[in-house]
Motif scaffolding. Structure first.
Motif, mmCIF file in Angstrom:
data_model
loop_
_atom_site.group_PDB
_atom_site.id
_atom_site.type_symbol
_atom_site.label_atom_id
_atom_site.label_comp_id
_atom_site.label_asym_id
_atom_site.label_seq_id
_atom_site.Cartn_x
_atom_site.Cartn_y
_atom_site.Cartn_z
ATOM 1 N N GLY A 103 -29.215 118.046 81.530
ATOM 2 C CA GLY A 103 -27.951 117.572 82.083
ATOM 3 C C GLY A 103 -26.775 118.027 81.254
ATOM 4 N N SER A 104 -25.619 118.066 81.867
ATOM 5 C CA SER A 104 -24.417 118.537 81.178
ATOM 6 C C SER A 104 -23.238 117.680 81.597
ATOM 7 N N GLY A 105 -22.303 117.476 80.657
ATOM 8 C CA GLY A 105 -21.089 116.755 80.989
ATOM 9 C C GLY A 105 -20.205 117.583 81.900
ATOM 10 N N LEU A 106 -19.546 116.923 82.849
ATOM 11 C CA LEU A 106 -18.697 117.626 83.808
ATOM 12 C C LEU A 106 -17.246 117.513 83.373
ATOM 13 N N ILE A 107 -16.619 118.649 83.106
ATOM 14 C CA ILE A 107 -15.232 118.632 82.656
ATOM 15 C C ILE A 107 -14.298 118.039 83.718
ATOM 16 N N PRO A 108 -14.400 118.428 85.001
ATOM 17 C CA PRO A 108 -13.458 117.841 85.973
ATOM 18 C C PRO A 108 -13.682 116.354 86.191
ATOM 19 N N GLN A 109 -14.933 115.928 86.099
ATOM 20 C CA GLN A 109 -15.237 114.550 86.474
ATOM 21 C C GLN A 109 -14.651 113.547 85.489
ATOM 22 N N ALA A 110 -14.856 113.756 84.211
ATOM 23 C CA ALA A 110 -14.487 112.752 83.227
ATOM 24 C C ALA A 110 -12.986 112.447 83.201
ATOM 25 N N PRO A 111 -12.086 113.448 83.086
ATOM 26 C CA PRO A 111 -10.656 113.119 83.109
ATOM 27 C C PRO A 111 -10.209 112.516 84.442
ATOM 28 N N LEU A 112 -10.725 113.027 85.560
ATOM 29 C CA LEU A 112 -10.357 112.466 86.858
ATOM 30 C C LEU A 112 -10.871 111.042 86.997
ATOM 31 N N HIS A 113 -12.045 110.783 86.420
ATOM 32 C CA HIS A 113 -12.591 109.426 86.458
ATOM 33 C C HIS A 113 -11.710 108.473 85.658
ATOM 34 N N THR A 114 -11.294 108.910 84.471
ATOM 35 C CA THR A 114 -10.415 108.075 83.656
ATOM 36 C C THR A 114 -9.085 107.841 84.363
ATOM 37 N N ARG A 115 -8.557 108.880 84.994
ATOM 38 C CA ARG A 115 -7.279 108.742 85.699
ATOM 39 C C ARG A 115 -7.421 107.803 86.897
ATOM 40 N N ALA A 116 -8.602 107.821 87.545
ATOM 41 C CA ALA A 116 -8.803 106.937 88.693
ATOM 42 C C ALA A 116 -8.830 105.471 88.277
ATOM 43 N N LEU A 117 -9.191 105.207 87.021
ATOM 44 C CA LEU A 117 -9.245 103.835 86.524
ATOM 45 C C LEU A 117 -7.924 103.394 85.893
ATOM 46 N N ALA A 118 -6.922 104.249 85.946
ATOM 47 C CA ALA A 118 -5.670 103.990 85.247
ATOM 48 C C ALA A 118 -4.617 103.396 86.178
ATOM 49 N N THR A 119 -3.773 102.560 85.590
ATOM 50 C CA THR A 119 -2.564 102.074 86.256
ATOM 51 C C THR A 119 -1.404 102.936 85.777
ATOM 52 N N ARG A 120 -0.694 103.555 86.703
ATOM 53 C CA ARG A 120 0.313 104.550 86.338
ATOM 54 C C ARG A 120 1.675 104.186 86.926
ATOM 55 N N LYS A 121 2.686 104.719 86.296
ATOM 56 C CA LYS A 121 4.033 104.602 86.816
ATOM 57 C C LYS A 121 4.779 105.903 86.538
ATOM 58 N N HIS A 122 5.846 106.149 87.261
ATOM 59 C CA HIS A 122 6.609 107.384 87.104
ATOM 60 C C HIS A 122 7.962 107.074 86.455
ATOM 61 N N VAL A 123 8.248 107.805 85.403
ATOM 62 C CA VAL A 123 9.518 107.660 84.699
ATOM 63 C C VAL A 123 10.151 109.041 84.552
#
Length: 238
Positions: A103-123
């Motif tokens: 098995g191998s870690g997926l570069i696209p998955q991990a950052p997108l997964h973290t971003r999906a769990l994030a609360t964001r705002k635009h400044v």
């Protein structure tokens, strides 16, 4: 039929998987001896490609870790992601015994997964509208369930074969376009096509000669084009 082979119908995903949960090579058992039939020449001959594979995994996992633990996510326990690497390292041993690819870690998955769990705002910073992460739900259940769904997909090949390829490519297109947000290369390209008076007062614009920025961006685009060309034409000559 026409709907499944693409002749006059919809081209669908081609899936071919064993239904009886047996090794592809029916002549061997589940448990294998990695050194069976391999002499000293084979072992030493495999050292170089094995070292290249090791570097690939090492670089892949660490890039994924760096992207996932980026300061912009404001993680409270960023080092917890190193346990993922530990688990992947442990799974390599049974994969070798079972004759499975590691098995191998997926570069696209991990950052997108973290971003999906994030609360964001635009400044607005320096005249540029930027996305700021205020909070990330740091938990391990979603990654565990995602891995479990991979096993579920193995028993749903009949359903997967009904998915049109256009839908699959549409998902990849969406992921690609979504990944452009915050991408440095895309940001540099946009700056190159802006009028000088319209460029935001970023440190990159104010402190670096603009020709240097253009040259660096051109090298980045060239490297990306070379990687894309190698991936597209890798089968030529084989």
């Amino acid at each position: 039929d026409q709907a499944s082979n693409g002749h006059g119908g919809i081209e669908r995903v081609h899936v071919k998987a064993p239904w009886d949960w047996q090794p592809t090579d029916q002549s061997r058992s589940w448990i294998t001896n990695p050194l069976d039939g391999i002499g000293a020449k084979g072992i030493f001959g495999a050292l170089f490609p094995a070292f290249m594979l090791y570097l690939l995994f090492f670089i892949d996992h660490n890039i994924s870790s760096i992207l996932t633990q980026s300061p912009k996510y404001n993680l409270k326990k960023p080092s917890a992601y190193h346990w993922d690497f530990f688990c992947l390292g442990v799974t390599i041993v049974p994969c070798a015994i079972l004759g499975l690819p590691p098995g191998s870690g997926l570069i696209p998955q991990a950052p997108l997964h973290t971003r999906a769990l994030a609360t964001r705002k635009h400044v607005e910073i320096n005249g540029v509208k930027r996305e700021i992460t205020t909070y990330v739900e740091e938990q391990r259940y979603s990654a565990l369930f995602q891995a479990a769904l991979m096993f579920v997909a193995l028993s749903l090949t009949v359903v997967i074969k009904m998915i049109p390829k256009a839908c699959l490519f549409g998902v990849f297109l969406y992921l690609g376009v979504g990944a452009m947000h915050g991408n440095k290369i895309w940001h540099h390209i946009n700056l190159c096509f802006m009028l000088s008076k319209k460029r935001p007062p970023l440190p990159l614009v104010k402190s670096v000669q603009w020709r240097t920025v253009q040259l660096y961006t051109a090298i980045q685009v060239l490297c990306a084009a070379v990687i894309f060309a190698v991936a597209q034409f890798a089968s030529v000559g084989t």
